[in-house]
Design an enzyme around this catalytic site. Structure first.
Site: not given
Ligand code: SF4
Length: 347
Positions: A35, A118, A136
């Protein structure tokens, strides 16, 4: 979800739906690493970096114990270098203060360096199957189209966040988030959504109104300014190259690079790292950063064994790896490569 069960992308950091059903669980370290790498970067660009990082540092404790310079060199080319510095900080906090275990909740994850809302939601969802709404770029696009949200980004983000929160199920939330990501990456793609094969086509408002391909609307960006600079490439008689580690914070912080001038919107002030006969091979590196375009002109010099630079240090030609340079510096290296011999012969 049934579409995802059949069509999930095979990603090296992912435990797919079949393996999950067989009882396998994602490795939070792999999910976190992927990520962070995927912020502002595509899956295609990240894959090889992910393989190299996990081969060299298979666990968070290994990464925490790594030398900063090795991690920065391994990250070179992936861009947004603050991510690599925060990656190390985060690994060290997890290894030394949390016993090598990542927090399982968004709140806990948000306290770690380099993890914003996020990324916290994505890790909580994917690694720990928490019902954290993930948003996203792919999911933003799918939701904007599915609900025909015409407000341009970024103003539409709160609305999209609410929609994502409303849709996030308590059952298999991690798969749900990844299903939307995969749908955005493979079917509801930016330029030409393949609505004809989309599992959401019956209920998609954007498709019904014929506006899907134009969504999400975006507020036009301001034109980026151009900055100018000079990079000094110095080769010593034994082939060693003069490089410097950039200051730890700021653009390309902590990365290796050629000594150079400041980058300014006017004519740059020369700042050679030593006294030499400087050659102008008429080469210019062009590179775009988030907030500006850079034009970097190159100066080159061959120097003797006693050269004493006022900054940087000579790196032995066998120890030098172009791959350890960030992209803009590697471009300078590649442009100059064919000119060293001409310079040598001209002496
Ligand atoms: S129907 Fe088309 S626009 Fe709607 S979600 Fe599917 S691919 Fe995207």
């Amino acid at each position: 979800m049934s579409w995802y069960d059949t069509h999930a992308r095979d990603l090296p950091w992912r435990v797919g739906p079949r393996a999950l059903a067989e009882g396998f669980r994602p490795d939070p370290y792999a999910v976190w690493l992927s990520e962070v790498m995927l912020q502002q970067t595509t899956v295609a660009a990240v894959r090889d970096y992910f393989y190299r990082f996990t081969a060299r540092w298979p666990k968070v404790e290994d990464l925490a114990a790594a030398d900063d310079a090795d991690v920065m060199a391994e990250w070179a080319g992936l861009g947004y270098y603050a991510r690599a510095r925060n990656l190390l900080k985060c690994a060290r906090v997890v290894a030394s203060e949390l016993g090598g275990r990542f927090p399982e909740t968004e709140e806990g994850l948000l306290k770690l360096p380099g993890i914003g809302p996020y990324t916290a939601a994505a890790i909580a969802s994917i690694a720990f199957d928490q019902p954290a709404p993930v948003l996203d770029g792919n999911i933003e696009r799918v939701l904007s189209r599915f609900f025909a949200v015409t407000t341009p980004l970024p103003a539409s983000k709160p609305e999209l966040r609410n929609l994502a929160a409303r849709l996030t199920p308590t059952k298999r939330p991690g798969c749900h988030a990844q299903a939307l990501m995969d749908l955005g990456a493979t079917i509801c793609t930016p330029k030409s959504p393949a609505c004809g094969i989309c599992p959401l086509m019956q209920d998609c408002e954007g498709r019904r109104e014929g506006i899907a391909a134009d969504l999400p609307a975006k507020t036009p960006k301001k034109a980026k300014p151009i900055r100018y600079g000079m990079a000094y490439l110095v080769r010593r008689a034994d082939g060693a190259l003069l490089l410097e580690t950039r200051p730890p914070s700021g653009l390309l912080g902590g990365m290796l690079g050629w000594p150079g001038s400041d980058w300014t919107e006017n004519e740059p002030t020369p700042a050679p790292p030593l006294t030499a006969i400087w050659h102008d091979p008429k080469l210019e590196v062009r590179h775009t950063f988030t907030h500006f375009h850079l034009r970097l002109s190159i100066r080159m010099a061959h120097v003797g064994p006693d050269a004493a630079p006022n900054r940087g240090e000579f790196i032995d030609k066998h120890a030098f790896r172009p791959g350890a340079l960030p992209t803009v510096m590697r471009k300078a290296h590649d442009l100059a490569r064919d000119h060293w011999d001409a310079l040598e012969n001209a002496k």
